[in-house]
Design a protein around this motif. Structure first.
Motif, PDB file in Angstrom:
ATOM      1  N   GLY A 130      -9.796  -1.733  -0.367  1.00  0.00           N
ATOM      2  CA  GLY A 130      -9.833  -2.406   0.929  1.00  0.00           C
ATOM      3  C   GLY A 130      -8.862  -3.268   1.548  1.00  0.00           C
ATOM      4  O   GLY A 130      -7.642  -3.310   0.894  1.00  0.00           O
ATOM      5  N   SER A 131      -8.618  -3.423   2.786  1.00  0.00           N
ATOM      6  CA  SER A 131      -7.489  -3.974   3.414  1.00  0.00           C
ATOM      7  C   SER A 131      -8.035  -5.003   4.720  1.00  0.00           C
ATOM      8  O   SER A 131      -9.052  -5.143   4.844  1.00  0.00           O
ATOM      9  CB  SER A 131      -6.593  -2.830   4.170  1.00  0.00           C
ATOM     10  OG  SER A 131      -6.307  -1.791   3.366  1.00  0.00           O
ATOM     11  N   THR A 132      -6.767  -5.775   5.109  1.00  0.00           N
ATOM     12  CA  THR A 132      -7.010  -6.538   6.240  1.00  0.00           C
ATOM     13  C   THR A 132      -5.585  -6.675   7.120  1.00  0.00           C
ATOM     14  O   THR A 132      -4.654  -6.443   6.399  1.00  0.00           O
ATOM     15  CB  THR A 132      -7.229  -7.810   5.742  1.00  0.00           C
ATOM     16  OG1 THR A 132      -7.685  -8.670   6.861  1.00  0.00           O
ATOM     17  CG2 THR A 132      -6.421  -8.624   4.950  1.00  0.00           C
ATOM     18  N   ASN A 152       2.407  -6.461  12.397  1.00  0.00           N
ATOM     19  CA  ASN A 152       2.012  -4.983  12.136  1.00  0.00           C
ATOM     20  C   ASN A 152       1.961  -4.724  10.851  1.00  0.00           C
ATOM     21  O   ASN A 152       1.981  -3.551  10.173  1.00  0.00           O
ATOM     22  CB  ASN A 152       2.999  -4.045  12.920  1.00  0.00           C
ATOM     23  CG  ASN A 152       3.179  -4.184  14.443  1.00  0.00           C
ATOM     24  OD1 ASN A 152       2.091  -4.209  15.063  1.00  0.00           O
ATOM     25  ND2 ASN A 152       4.604  -4.405  14.973  1.00  0.00           N
ATOM     26  N   ASN A 153       1.606  -5.569   9.978  1.00  0.00           N
ATOM     27  CA  ASN A 153       1.600  -5.609   8.565  1.00  0.00           C
ATOM     28  C   ASN A 153       0.072  -5.499   8.116  1.00  0.00           C
ATOM     29  O   ASN A 153      -0.750  -6.069   8.600  1.00  0.00           O
ATOM     30  CB  ASN A 153       2.255  -6.342   7.718  1.00  0.00           C
ATOM     31  CG  ASN A 153       3.751  -6.598   8.156  1.00  0.00           C
ATOM     32  OD1 ASN A 153       4.254  -5.496   8.363  1.00  0.00           O
ATOM     33  ND2 ASN A 153       4.486  -7.666   8.000  1.00  0.00           N
ATOM     34  N   GLY A 163      -3.010  -4.241  -7.921  1.00  0.00           N
ATOM     35  CA  GLY A 163      -3.204  -5.524  -7.276  1.00  0.00           C
ATOM     36  C   GLY A 163      -3.436  -5.703  -5.842  1.00  0.00           C
ATOM     37  O   GLY A 163      -4.416  -5.129  -5.141  1.00  0.00           O
ATOM     38  N   ALA A 164      -2.061  -5.767  -4.988  1.00  0.00           N
ATOM     39  CA  ALA A 164      -2.076  -5.772  -3.638  1.00  0.00           C
ATOM     40  C   ALA A 164      -0.769  -5.324  -3.192  1.00  0.00           C
ATOM     41  O   ALA A 164       0.124  -5.616  -3.922  1.00  0.00           O
ATOM     42  CB  ALA A 164      -2.830  -6.721  -2.896  1.00  0.00           C
ATOM     43  N   ALA A 165      -0.700  -4.923  -1.796  1.00  0.00           N
ATOM     44  CA  ALA A 165       0.600  -4.497  -1.522  1.00  0.00           C
ATOM     45  C   ALA A 165       0.637  -5.105   0.140  1.00  0.00           C
ATOM     46  O   ALA A 165      -0.580  -4.626   0.945  1.00  0.00           O
ATOM     47  CB  ALA A 165       1.070  -3.029  -1.460  1.00  0.00           C
ATOM     48  N   THR A 166       1.704  -5.626   0.552  1.00  0.00           N
ATOM     49  CA  THR A 166       1.883  -5.890   1.923  1.00  0.00           C
ATOM     50  C   THR A 166       2.482  -4.388   2.598  1.00  0.00           C
ATOM     51  O   THR A 166       3.639  -4.043   2.205  1.00  0.00           O
ATOM     52  CB  THR A 166       2.710  -6.721   2.281  1.00  0.00           C
ATOM     53  OG1 THR A 166       2.062  -8.067   1.944  1.00  0.00           O
ATOM     54  CG2 THR A 166       2.826  -7.294   3.770  1.00  0.00           C
ATOM     55  N   ILE A 167       1.882  -3.663   3.556  1.00  0.00           N
ATOM     56  CA  ILE A 167       2.535  -2.596   4.027  1.00  0.00           C
ATOM     57  C   ILE A 167       2.871  -2.550   5.534  1.00  0.00           C
ATOM     58  O   ILE A 167       1.845  -2.959   6.375  1.00  0.00           O
ATOM     59  CB  ILE A 167       1.440  -1.384   3.903  1.00  0.00           C
ATOM     60  CG1 ILE A 167       0.880  -1.231   2.406  1.00  0.00           C
ATOM     61  CG2 ILE A 167       1.890  -0.070   4.630  1.00  0.00           C
ATOM     62  CD1 ILE A 167      -0.074  -0.089   2.122  1.00  0.00           C
ATOM     63  N   PRO A 224       4.856   3.960   7.176  1.00  0.00           N
ATOM     64  CA  PRO A 224       4.336   3.046   6.601  1.00  0.00           C
ATOM     65  C   PRO A 224       4.987   2.793   5.140  1.00  0.00           C
ATOM     66  O   PRO A 224       5.296   4.020   4.447  1.00  0.00           O
ATOM     67  CB  PRO A 224       2.772   3.287   6.360  1.00  0.00           C
ATOM     68  CG  PRO A 224       2.428   4.066   7.386  1.00  0.00           C
ATOM     69  CD  PRO A 224       3.899   4.883   7.728  1.00  0.00           C
ATOM     70  N   ALA A 225       5.398   1.650   4.657  1.00  0.00           N
ATOM     71  CA  ALA A 225       5.935   1.357   3.577  1.00  0.00           C
ATOM     72  C   ALA A 225       5.909  -0.230   2.959  1.00  0.00           C
ATOM     73  O   ALA A 225       5.424  -0.672   3.951  1.00  0.00           O
ATOM     74  CB  ALA A 225       7.728   1.504   3.683  1.00  0.00           C
ATOM     75  N   ILE A 226       5.670  -0.214   1.634  1.00  0.00           N
ATOM     76  CA  ILE A 226       5.644  -1.317   1.079  1.00  0.00           C
ATOM     77  C   ILE A 226       6.668  -2.366   1.380  1.00  0.00           C
ATOM     78  O   ILE A 226       7.745  -2.187   1.152  1.00  0.00           O
ATOM     79  CB  ILE A 226       5.309  -1.409  -0.273  1.00  0.00           C
ATOM     80  CG1 ILE A 226       3.925  -0.453  -0.643  1.00  0.00           C
ATOM     81  CG2 ILE A 226       5.408  -2.520  -1.271  1.00  0.00           C
ATOM     82  CD1 ILE A 226       3.688  -0.409  -2.088  1.00  0.00           C
ATOM     83  N   THR A 227       6.522  -3.727   1.711  1.00  0.00           N
ATOM     84  CA  THR A 227       7.350  -4.626   1.923  1.00  0.00           C
ATOM     85  C   THR A 227       7.191  -5.602   0.901  1.00  0.00           C
ATOM     86  O   THR A 227       8.398  -6.327   0.720  1.00  0.00           O
ATOM     87  CB  THR A 227       7.444  -5.266   3.295  1.00  0.00           C
ATOM     88  OG1 THR A 227       5.981  -6.076   3.742  1.00  0.00           O
ATOM     89  CG2 THR A 227       7.586  -4.408   4.473  1.00  0.00           C
ATOM     90  N   HIS A 228       6.366  -5.591   0.340  1.00  0.00           N
ATOM     91  CA  HIS A 228       5.875  -6.831  -0.809  1.00  0.00           C
ATOM     92  C   HIS A 228       4.884  -6.037  -1.699  1.00  0.00           C
ATOM     93  O   HIS A 228       3.844  -5.600  -1.106  1.00  0.00           O
ATOM     94  CB  HIS A 228       5.784  -8.073  -0.361  1.00  0.00           C
ATOM     95  CG  HIS A 228       5.554  -9.047  -1.449  1.00  0.00           C
ATOM     96  ND1 HIS A 228       6.548  -9.639  -1.922  1.00  0.00           N
ATOM     97  CD2 HIS A 228       4.369  -9.610  -1.792  1.00  0.00           C
ATOM     98  CE1 HIS A 228       6.070 -10.679  -2.966  1.00  0.00           C
ATOM     99  NE2 HIS A 228       5.035 -10.514  -3.074  1.00  0.00           N
ATOM    100  N   LYS A 229       5.040  -6.357  -2.930  1.00  0.00           N
ATOM    101  CA  LYS A 229       4.079  -5.768  -3.966  1.00  0.00           C
ATOM    102  C   LYS A 229       3.591  -6.949  -4.535  1.00  0.00           C
ATOM    103  O   LYS A 229       4.514  -7.833  -5.152  1.00  0.00           O
ATOM    104  CB  LYS A 229       4.535  -4.966  -4.960  1.00  0.00           C
ATOM    105  CG  LYS A 229       3.584  -4.065  -5.850  1.00  0.00           C
ATOM    106  CD  LYS A 229       4.187  -3.024  -6.499  1.00  0.00           C
ATOM    107  CE  LYS A 229       3.309  -2.250  -7.575  1.00  0.00           C
ATOM    108  NZ  LYS A 229       4.028  -1.090  -8.114  1.00  0.00           N
TER     109      LYS A 229
END
Length: 308
Positions: free
Chosen positions: A257-259, A265-266, A275-279, A285-290
């Protein structure tokens, strides 16, 4: 602003949606000085015989009270747990947003019938739902997740069975849902109906903040070397695009799931592997924070609280 990440616990119904309907045709909510806007929490029971949407009133103190049970006109269904080949009780659809609300519109999926139902929400009593038109064929198998664009009056659905993919429909106040295309966007997942999950299934369909793009997250299966992906489908003046763009942001494995993170634009996407990732969706698309959640076993859903 607070971002909430939900870790899967024992659930036998679809994740809930809390909403307040618009107060008038203009589409704006009541101002604070006009009085409290009635609110309700929505979820579906996913019954195989008769699927229904349950609506419960939310008081000003946050307490739930009496509500309603409204038939969708179709059937629910349960996926198969890949660990034991039994019906997947806790997370029956392996998805987020089986019920979606935007303004006075609501859509609910019917996985047992491969359909989606459109409702209107009463502006004075948010537990009063009225079906608009008839449930529509989602042009795929095992519908599990739905999204609404109020700006474009479009509803989209994700299918996760043998015929997996996404399809979109225009929304009409009287006629209900009308397909925007005769052909869905197909995802070659090599699944069954019902699907075996949670790995290698469609997770979540949702629009970006300005409703110019439809995102879909699809889970991979690390144990079988199957890579999940993020699908991006542009919204056009005459409806929806005919070709999506798919990418697998490095470091992601089981996108769930996402939000949308407001004013950006993240995307905050949960990943059941860690866990989760900020994309970031600017460009590729790329991960900016994991975000690694210690001792988690299946982080599944995400939501934003704009008030906090």
């Amino acid at each position: 602003m607070r971002i909430l990440i939900f870790i899967l616990s024992v659930l036998v119904i679809s994740p809930a949606v809390v909403a307040a309907p618009n107060s008038h045709k203009g589409g704006n909510r009541l101002k604070k000085e006009d009085g409290a806007v009635p609110k309700a929490i929505y979820f579906m029971n996913n019954e195989e015989a008769e699927n229904s949407v349950i609506a419960l009133k939310v008081g000003e103190d946050g307490m739930l009270s009496e509500g309603s049970c409204t038939l969708t006109g179709e059937k629910g269904a349960t996926g198969i747990d890949g660990n034991n080949s039994m019906p997947a009780g806790p997370d029956a659809l392996f998805s987020q947003s089986a019920v979606t609300v935007r303004g006075n519109w609501m859509v609910a999926v019917n996985p047992g019938s491969n359909t989606m139902t459109l409702f209107s929400i009463d502006t004075k009593d948010p537990t009063r739902l009225s079906m608009i038109g008839q449930p529509v064929d989602t042009m795929g198998d095992f519908s599990v997740t739905a999204a609404i664009s109020r700006k474009n009056k479009i509803a989209c659905v994700g299918n996760s069975g043998a015929q997996a993919g996404i399809a979109c429909f225009s929304m009409h106040n009287r006629q209900g849902l009308k397909p925007l295309s005769d052909s869905p966007i197909v995802f070659p997942l090599n699944q069954t109906t019902p699907p075996v999950g949670p790995f290698n299934t469609v997770s979540h369909v949702f629009f970006n903040q300005d409703e110019t793009m439809l995102f879909t997250t699809v889970k991979g299966d690390p144990m079988k070397n199957i890579t999940g992906f993020l699908s991006m489908l542009p919204v056009q003046k005459n409806g929806i695009g005919t070709q999506d763009i798919r990418s697998s942001p490095p470091g992601t494995q089981v996108l769930f799931g996402s939000t949308i993170i407001p004013d950006s634009n993240n995307i905050l996407a949960t990943d059941a592997a860690f866990g989760a990732a900020t994309i970031s969706t600017n460009g590729t698309p790329a991960i900016t924070h994991k975000t690694t959640i210690k001792n988690q076993s299946a982080t599944c859903w995400a939501a934003v609280s704009p008030m906090t």
